[in-house]
Design an enzyme around this catalytic site. Structure first.
Site, short mmCIF file in Angstrom:
data_model
loop_
_atom_site.label_atom_id
_atom_site.label_comp_id
_atom_site.label_asym_id
_atom_site.label_seq_id
_atom_site.Cartn_x
_atom_site.Cartn_y
_atom_site.Cartn_z
N GLU A 1 21.77 -35.03 32.42
CA GLU A 1 22.38 -34.04 33.30
C GLU A 1 21.49 -33.81 34.53
O GLU A 1 20.35 -34.27 34.59
CB GLU A 1 22.60 -32.73 32.54
N HIS B 1 34.38 -33.21 35.66
CA HIS B 1 33.96 -32.82 34.31
C HIS B 1 33.29 -34.00 33.61
O HIS B 1 33.46 -35.16 34.01
CB HIS B 1 35.16 -32.35 33.48
N ARG B 2 32.58 -33.70 32.55
CA ARG B 2 31.94 -34.72 31.72
C ARG B 2 33.00 -35.33 30.82
O ARG B 2 33.56 -34.65 29.96
CB ARG B 2 30.84 -34.04 30.89
#
Length: 489
Positions: free
Chosen positions: A286, A166-167
């Protein structure tokens, strides 16, 4: 049991020509480190100039005595294949077989390598900003990001565990923000359920682990539904179970030989703006190659402890780099192979999720037609691929004589075996991926909502009844080594 970890992977790469470099020149983790690697080996969808190059270890990171940072470990399909002990073209099949024969992780008791040094958040000088050398990718980032953290948690009702990337952004001395893409990750569903119960969700974040774990963690439904622990795929890849250590401050486990482990709890009912400290409006770059907008609805992990190995190695990646292509693309290839092989065994020879799609948006299917009734099945295979991986946007289908891993060869097939008026199949108004800025009603009326797309098949195969008219020039098959050594070719 062999100790598969980040250090053993780096040791392997050190013996491969041109696959690992080290530097003792001090580097600032604030945008500089990633800026350097952009030129050295990022590749992927990173803004040009960039290229595929070696992984790099930065031995001197400003502000962090004794810590090193490794970047780009998986930013090459060749490196990923070497680490997993396979040929680059067979990685999708290798992952497919591992997903079909999983080997569950095991918990090992007692202190583990990841716990050689222990720091609790109750200590007055505890500060994530000083303990974790997390870089920013660009000056626009919302803060220091942990981009290669293996998040591990268990469902409040079933107790079944899952590992996902996850970020994660450092927000304070003992707080991380975590971004959950709605409906896309199982730990997000676990956090939502814990919140419904009014409970905190224990979680661990393991950084710097066996690359087999990093690749396996990127499998998604339907291959790995809720309750499927992707660590079991990594275990199958290695032929032995992943070892877990019990966390020291929360009721959860972490990867026993990780370089760093962050232990904490996801807080119920708390949301923060991702860029609250810097007000940039952005999160981080991203995989599509654009810098994502900061979320106004991130969850918070309240950190209880940080443990790490002596002289730890922080592992990081650039969001749009080739590393993402390896981690996301190879499991996608495996998922497509798995589904199509069940429907039409032996017809789909291989799959490549190309760099230009970041490992998610684009796939090339190498399909073999052997009888007249195979005509049309290549398009059925593409439809199955879309159902196997919903984030795919474009699929190219090529014949068995086209190298699906060579995009020049794919485009050659498109130029000589494709006609736009008959070989484009469009499927408008399908849910795809929110990070593609063209997937928006403002870009196309067919996108009824942000994150919807027109999925498209480009059928670059020769019609079966015309195959004898499309035979490539036949060259003599021989070994050029008699005339030129490998290094000269």
């Amino acid at each position: 049991m062999r100790d598969y970890d980040l250090r053993s992977a780096l040791e392997l790469l050190s013996h491969m020509k041109g696959q690992l470099a080290e530097t003792d020149v001090p580097v600032d983790p604030e945008a500089e480190l990633s800026g350097v690697y952009r030129y050295v080996g990022a590749g992927g969808t990173v803004k040009r100039p960039t290229r595929e190059g070696p992984a790099v270890i930065f031995n001197r990171v400003k502000g962090f005595d004794g810590a090193r940072v490794a970047i780009g470990v998986l930013a090459s399909r060749k490196r990923a294949a070497a680490i997993l002990g396979a040929e680059p073209a067979r990685l999708g099949w290798l992952l497919k077989d591992a997903a079909e024969k999983p080997l569950d992780p095991v918990v090992v008791e007692g202190p583990q390598p990841c716990q050689e040094v222990v720091r609790y958040a109750t200590e007055p000088d505890f500060d994530l900003n000083r303990l974790i050398p997390a870089p920013t990718n660009t000056p626009d980032d919302a803060g220091p990001y942990i981009t290669m953290g293996m998040c591990y948690a268990s469902h409040p009702d079933t107790g079944l565990s899952d590992v996902t990337i996850h970020r994660l952004c450092i927000q304070g001395r003992d707080e991380l923000s975590i971004f959950f893409t709605p409906g896309a990750r199982h730990i997000g569903a676990m956090a939502e359920r814990a919140e419904q119960l009014g409970r905190r969700l224990p979680i661990s974040v393991s950084i710097g682990v066996d690359p087999a774990i990093e690749i396996a963690s990127c499998f998604e439904p339907p291959t790995t539904p809720l309750g499927y622990n992707e660590l079991s795929i990594a275990g199958a890849l290695r032929g032995e179970p992943v070892r877990l250590a019990r966390c020291l401050s929360v009721d959860e486990c972490a990867i026993a030989n990780a370089e760093y482990v962050i232990e904490g709890e996801v807080l119920p009912g708390v949301r923060v703006r991702e860029d609250q400290n810097r007000n940039t409006g952005f999160a981080m770059p991203e995989f599509p190659g654009y810098t994502g907008r900061a979320s106004s609805d991130c969850w918070i992990i309240k950190v209880k402890a940080v443990t790490h190995r002596r002289n730890p190695i922080m592992q990081t990646c650039i969001g749009p780099s080739e590393e993402h292509v390896s981690m996301a693309g190879i499991p996608t290839e495996a998922s497509i192979l798995m589904m199509v092989e069940k429907a039409m065994p032996g017809k789909l020879l291989n799959v490549y999720c190309a760099s230009a799609g970041g490992g998610k948006y684009m796939a090339v299917l190498q399909f073999k037609k052997t009888v007249p009734s195979d005509e049309g099945r290549q398009r059925q295979a593409a439809l199955l691929a879309f159902s196997a991986f919903s984030e795919l946007k474009h699929i190219f289908i090529v014949d068995e004589d086209v190298d699906c891993f060579d995009m020049n060869d794919v485009l050659w097939a498109m130029n000589t075996r494709f006609q736009g008026d008959r070989d484009i199949i469009t499927i408008p108004g399908v849910r795809c991926h929110p990070l593609d800025p063209s997937n928006d009603p403002a870009f196309s009326p067919s996108c009824r909502d942000h994150g919807m797309a027109c999925k498209t098949i480009f059928d670059c195969t020769v019609p079966f009844d015309m195959k004898d008219r499309f035979v490539r020039a036949r060259f003599m098959e021989l070994d050029p080594g008699k005339w030129l050594p490998e290094e000269a070719r």
